[in-house]
Design a protein around this motif. Structure first.
Motif, PDB file in Angstrom:
ATOM      1  N   UNK A   1     104.309 -28.505 -40.121  1.00  8.58           N
ATOM      2  CA  UNK A   1     103.465 -29.665 -39.819  1.00  8.58           C
ATOM      3  C   UNK A   1     103.737 -30.109 -38.390  1.00  8.58           C
ATOM      4  N   UNK A   2     102.707 -30.459 -37.633  1.00  4.71           N
ATOM      5  CA  UNK A   2     102.940 -30.890 -36.249  1.00  4.71           C
ATOM      6  C   UNK A   2     103.467 -32.307 -36.119  1.00  4.71           C
ATOM      7  N   UNK A   3     103.198 -33.171 -37.113  1.00  4.16           N
ATOM      8  CA  UNK A   3     103.530 -34.593 -36.971  1.00  4.16           C
ATOM      9  C   UNK A   3     104.418 -35.077 -38.108  1.00  4.16           C
ATOM     10  N   UNK A   4     105.279 -36.046 -37.778  1.00  8.67           N
ATOM     11  CA  UNK A   4     106.186 -36.619 -38.765  1.00  8.67           C
ATOM     12  C   UNK A   4     106.039 -38.132 -38.764  1.00  8.67           C
ATOM     13  N   UNK A   5     106.280 -38.726 -39.927  1.00  8.64           N
ATOM     14  CA  UNK A   5     106.199 -40.178 -40.068  1.00  8.64           C
ATOM     15  C   UNK A   5     107.354 -40.665 -40.929  1.00  8.64           C
ATOM     16  N   UNK A   6     108.012 -41.732 -40.463  1.00  7.68           N
ATOM     17  CA  UNK A   6     108.975 -42.479 -41.270  1.00  7.68           C
ATOM     18  C   UNK A   6     108.433 -43.899 -41.383  1.00  7.68           C
ATOM     19  N   UNK A   7     107.926 -44.259 -42.551  1.00  2.57           N
ATOM     20  CA  UNK A   7     107.413 -45.620 -42.765  1.00  2.57           C
ATOM     21  C   UNK A   7     107.744 -46.041 -44.181  1.00  2.57           C
ATOM     22  N   UNK A   8     108.456 -47.154 -44.290  1.00  2.00           N
ATOM     23  CA  UNK A   8     108.842 -47.638 -45.606  1.00  2.00           C
ATOM     24  C   UNK A   8     108.082 -48.892 -46.017  1.00  2.00           C
ATOM     25  N   UNK A   9     107.792 -49.761 -45.074  1.00  2.00           N
ATOM     26  CA  UNK A   9     107.105 -51.015 -45.390  1.00  2.00           C
ATOM     27  C   UNK A   9     105.595 -50.821 -45.384  1.00  2.00           C
ATOM     28  N   UNK A  10     104.901 -51.594 -46.217  1.00  2.00           N
ATOM     29  CA  UNK A  10     103.444 -51.499 -46.268  1.00  2.00           C
ATOM     30  C   UNK A  10     102.775 -52.505 -45.342  1.00  2.00           C
ATOM     31  N   UNK A  11     103.568 -53.257 -44.571  1.00  2.22           N
ATOM     32  CA  UNK A  11     102.997 -54.214 -43.620  1.00  2.22           C
ATOM     33  C   UNK A  11     101.966 -53.516 -42.754  1.00  2.22           C
ATOM     34  N   UNK A  12     100.813 -54.161 -42.581  1.00  3.48           N
ATOM     35  CA  UNK A  12      99.673 -53.430 -42.023  1.00  3.48           C
ATOM     36  C   UNK A  12      98.839 -54.265 -41.061  1.00  3.48           C
ATOM     37  N   UNK A  47     103.969 -34.761 -42.155  1.00  7.70           N
ATOM     38  CA  UNK A  47     105.087 -34.851 -43.092  1.00  7.70           C
ATOM     39  C   UNK A  47     105.628 -36.271 -43.055  1.00  7.70           C
ATOM     40  N   UNK A  48     105.642 -36.921 -44.217  1.00  7.55           N
ATOM     41  CA  UNK A  48     106.064 -38.327 -44.283  1.00  7.55           C
ATOM     42  C   UNK A  48     107.293 -38.453 -45.178  1.00  7.55           C
ATOM     43  N   UNK A  49     108.370 -39.033 -44.616  1.00  7.92           N
ATOM     44  CA  UNK A  49     109.645 -39.134 -45.318  1.00  7.92           C
ATOM     45  C   UNK A  49     109.949 -40.536 -45.818  1.00  7.92           C
ATOM     46  N   UNK A  50     109.204 -41.534 -45.387  1.00  8.04           N
ATOM     47  CA  UNK A  50     109.490 -42.906 -45.796  1.00  8.04           C
ATOM     48  C   UNK A  50     108.983 -43.193 -47.189  1.00  8.04           C
ATOM     49  N   UNK A  51     109.219 -44.429 -47.633  1.00  8.57           N
ATOM     50  CA  UNK A  51     108.757 -44.817 -48.965  1.00  8.57           C
ATOM     51  C   UNK A  51     107.239 -44.875 -49.044  1.00  8.57           C
ATOM     52  N   UNK A  52     106.596 -45.058 -47.901  1.00  9.12           N
ATOM     53  CA  UNK A  52     105.140 -45.131 -47.870  1.00  9.12           C
ATOM     54  C   UNK A  52     104.571 -43.786 -47.434  1.00  9.12           C
ATOM     55  N   UNK A  53     103.571 -43.290 -48.150  1.00  8.48           N
ATOM     56  CA  UNK A  53     102.929 -41.993 -47.865  1.00  8.48           C
ATOM     57  C   UNK A  53     103.880 -40.802 -48.073  1.00  8.48           C
ATOM     58  N   UNK A  54     104.936 -40.970 -48.805  1.00  2.00           N
ATOM     59  CA  UNK A  54     105.951 -39.905 -48.875  1.00  2.00           C
ATOM     60  C   UNK A  54     105.376 -38.615 -49.465  1.00  2.00           C
ATOM     61  N   UNK A  55     105.561 -37.529 -48.721  1.00  2.00           N
ATOM     62  CA  UNK A  55     105.251 -36.196 -49.231  1.00  2.00           C
ATOM     63  C   UNK A  55     106.367 -35.196 -48.919  1.00  2.00           C
ATOM     64  N   UNK A  56     107.438 -35.669 -48.279  1.00  2.00           N
ATOM     65  CA  UNK A  56     108.624 -34.860 -48.003  1.00  2.00           C
ATOM     66  C   UNK A  56     109.867 -35.691 -48.288  1.00  2.00           C
ATOM     67  N   UNK A  57     110.939 -35.037 -48.620  1.00  2.00           N
ATOM     68  CA  UNK A  57     112.209 -35.724 -48.839  1.00  2.00           C
ATOM     69  C   UNK A  57     113.277 -35.112 -47.938  1.00  2.00           C
ATOM     70  N   UNK A  58     114.261 -35.919 -47.620  1.00  2.10           N
ATOM     71  CA  UNK A  58     115.373 -35.459 -46.789  1.00  2.10           C
ATOM     72  C   UNK A  58     116.177 -34.405 -47.560  1.00  2.10           C
ATOM     73  N   UNK A  59     116.479 -33.315 -46.907  1.00  2.00           N
ATOM     74  CA  UNK A  59     117.312 -32.290 -47.508  1.00  2.00           C
ATOM     75  C   UNK A  59     118.768 -32.538 -47.124  1.00  2.00           C
ATOM     76  N   UNK A  60     119.636 -32.570 -48.109  1.00  2.00           N
ATOM     77  CA  UNK A  60     121.039 -32.835 -47.843  1.00  2.00           C
ATOM     78  C   UNK A  60     121.321 -34.323 -47.792  1.00  2.00           C
ATOM     79  N   UNK A  61     122.529 -34.693 -47.372  1.00  2.00           N
ATOM     80  CA  UNK A  61     122.907 -36.122 -47.344  1.00  2.00           C
ATOM     81  C   UNK A  61     122.098 -36.894 -46.314  1.00  2.00           C
ATOM     82  N   UNK A  62     121.722 -38.104 -46.672  1.00  3.91           N
ATOM     83  CA  UNK A  62     120.986 -38.981 -45.760  1.00  3.91           C
ATOM     84  C   UNK A  62     121.985 -39.893 -45.061  1.00  3.91           C
ATOM     85  N   UNK A  63     122.189 -39.649 -43.773  1.00 13.05           N
ATOM     86  CA  UNK A  63     123.149 -40.422 -42.985  1.00 13.05           C
ATOM     87  C   UNK A  63     122.466 -41.520 -42.185  1.00 13.05           C
TER      88      UNK A  63
END
Length: 331
Positions: free
Chosen positions: A130-141, A159-175
């Motif tokens: 995927x060319x683009x990544x997003x980390x967004x957890x809040x729904x504030x808009x 690819x979205x890793x936050x709680x909002x729009x999530x379609x990917x998850x962090x692999x391994x420990x989340x630091x």
């Protein structure tokens, strides 16, 4: 009688910073003066700092004659409307916010040493499909970013890793932030989408993308150009639609030289206007606050006599005390 306060000002942080006490142990400043969290010292405080997002903790505060009340917030007015309410703000003498017009300017803008470290860090290989990544957890808009992402995702993979729009998850420990930076580094583009589009409200979202070596696609403050080198980011506001923006991103993917041009700023001196801003911010915000309070004391060396008052009234005092008692919050 008129009383003369001690030479070294005392600054009291009256509220928490969201859910945590202000970390006064981390304040390093060469100026004389003291910081405290002890509300019992309220009568002797030269200045009292209130974190506006924690407004419910303020109602039981007494204001003493000659004392300066400081409103502190790095959040947007859209999310915390009290900072824009004149009925509330009239009780405060000074402000510490991300807004350039504040008495003490406290932007998210990193210090000069951070920029030098980022410029010296090699750009990581872009290994994700995927060319683009997003980390967004809040729904504030308030910026319209929810609809923006939904429409953009129809035209380019995100690819979205936050709680909002999530379609990917962090692999391994989340630091935490380190994991975020390492993850973003694998993508060509990072969606840096503010929850509000307000002047001067440029948050860590933009700077995290720079730190990771990904090209930011920014949505937010209309004056973002004052916070970053020209040609270092893509402003979504420059495009007529998310579809138009996606077409440009695909062009950059297909034209490596055009994409690489977004990193040219790393080999050049920072723009003069930005460098001047960074110089102004070289002293930490609470040191600048202490210096400001010291100047106010010099201008008003004698503290007037009189009784303390409850700026927000007895009803607010009682309700705040009951709330703190119920939640066992220290008074």
């Amino acid at each position: 009688m008129l009383s003369t306060p001690s030479k070294d000002p005392l600054i009291l942080f009256y509220t928490a910073f969201f859910s945590k006490p202000v970390d006064i142990a981390s304040i390093h400043c060469d100026l004389s003066g003291q910081w405290t969290l002890d509300k019992r010292r309220l009568p002797e405080a030269a200045a009292v700092v209130f974190h506006i997002p924690n407004f419910r903790e303020i109602g039981d505060a007494w204001k003493y004659p000659g004392q300066f009340w400081v409103a502190w917030s790095m959040e947007s007015r859209s999310n915390y409307k009290r900072i824009a309410d004149p009925k509330i703000m009239r009780h405060f003498d000074f402000t510490v916010t991300h807004e350039r017009s504040s008495d003490i300017w406290a932007p998210y803008l990193p210090r000069a040493s951070w920029w030098e470290e980022v410029r010296a860090t090699p750009i990581a290989a872009k290994t994700e499909a995927a060319p683009a990544v997003l980390f967004q957890s809040a729904i504030l808009n308030h910026s319209g970013r929810v609809d923006f992402v939904r429409e953009l995702s129809h035209h380019i993979r995100i690819d979205s890793y936050g709680r909002h729009f999530r379609n990917r998850t962090i692999e391994g420990p989340d630091l935490g932030r380190k994991t975020k930076i390492d993850t973003v580094a694998r993508y060509k583009f990072c969606l840096a989408l503010e929850n509000s589009s307000e002047t001067d409200y440029v948050t860590e979202k933009l700077f995290d993308a720079f730190n990771a070596g990904s090209v930011p696609v920014y949505l937010g403050a209309p004056n973002v150009d004052e916070f970053a080198p020209a040609g270092s980011y893509i402003n979504a506001a420059d495009f007529s639609s998310p579809a138009d923006l996606a077409a440009y991103l695909r062009h950059l993917i297909d034209t490596p030289d055009a994409y690489e041009a977004y990193f040219a700023w790393r080999s050049k001196p920072l723009p003069e206007a930005l460098a001047q801003r960074l110089q102004e911010l070289e002293s930490p915000v609470f040191c600048r606050l202490m210096k400001f309070v010291q100047q106010q004391k010099e201008d008003h060396p004698v503290r007037p006599a009189g009784r303390p008052r409850l700026p927000f009234g007895p009803r607010s005092y009682v309700s705040t005390r009951l709330r703190k008692w119920t939640k066992k919050v220290p008074n």
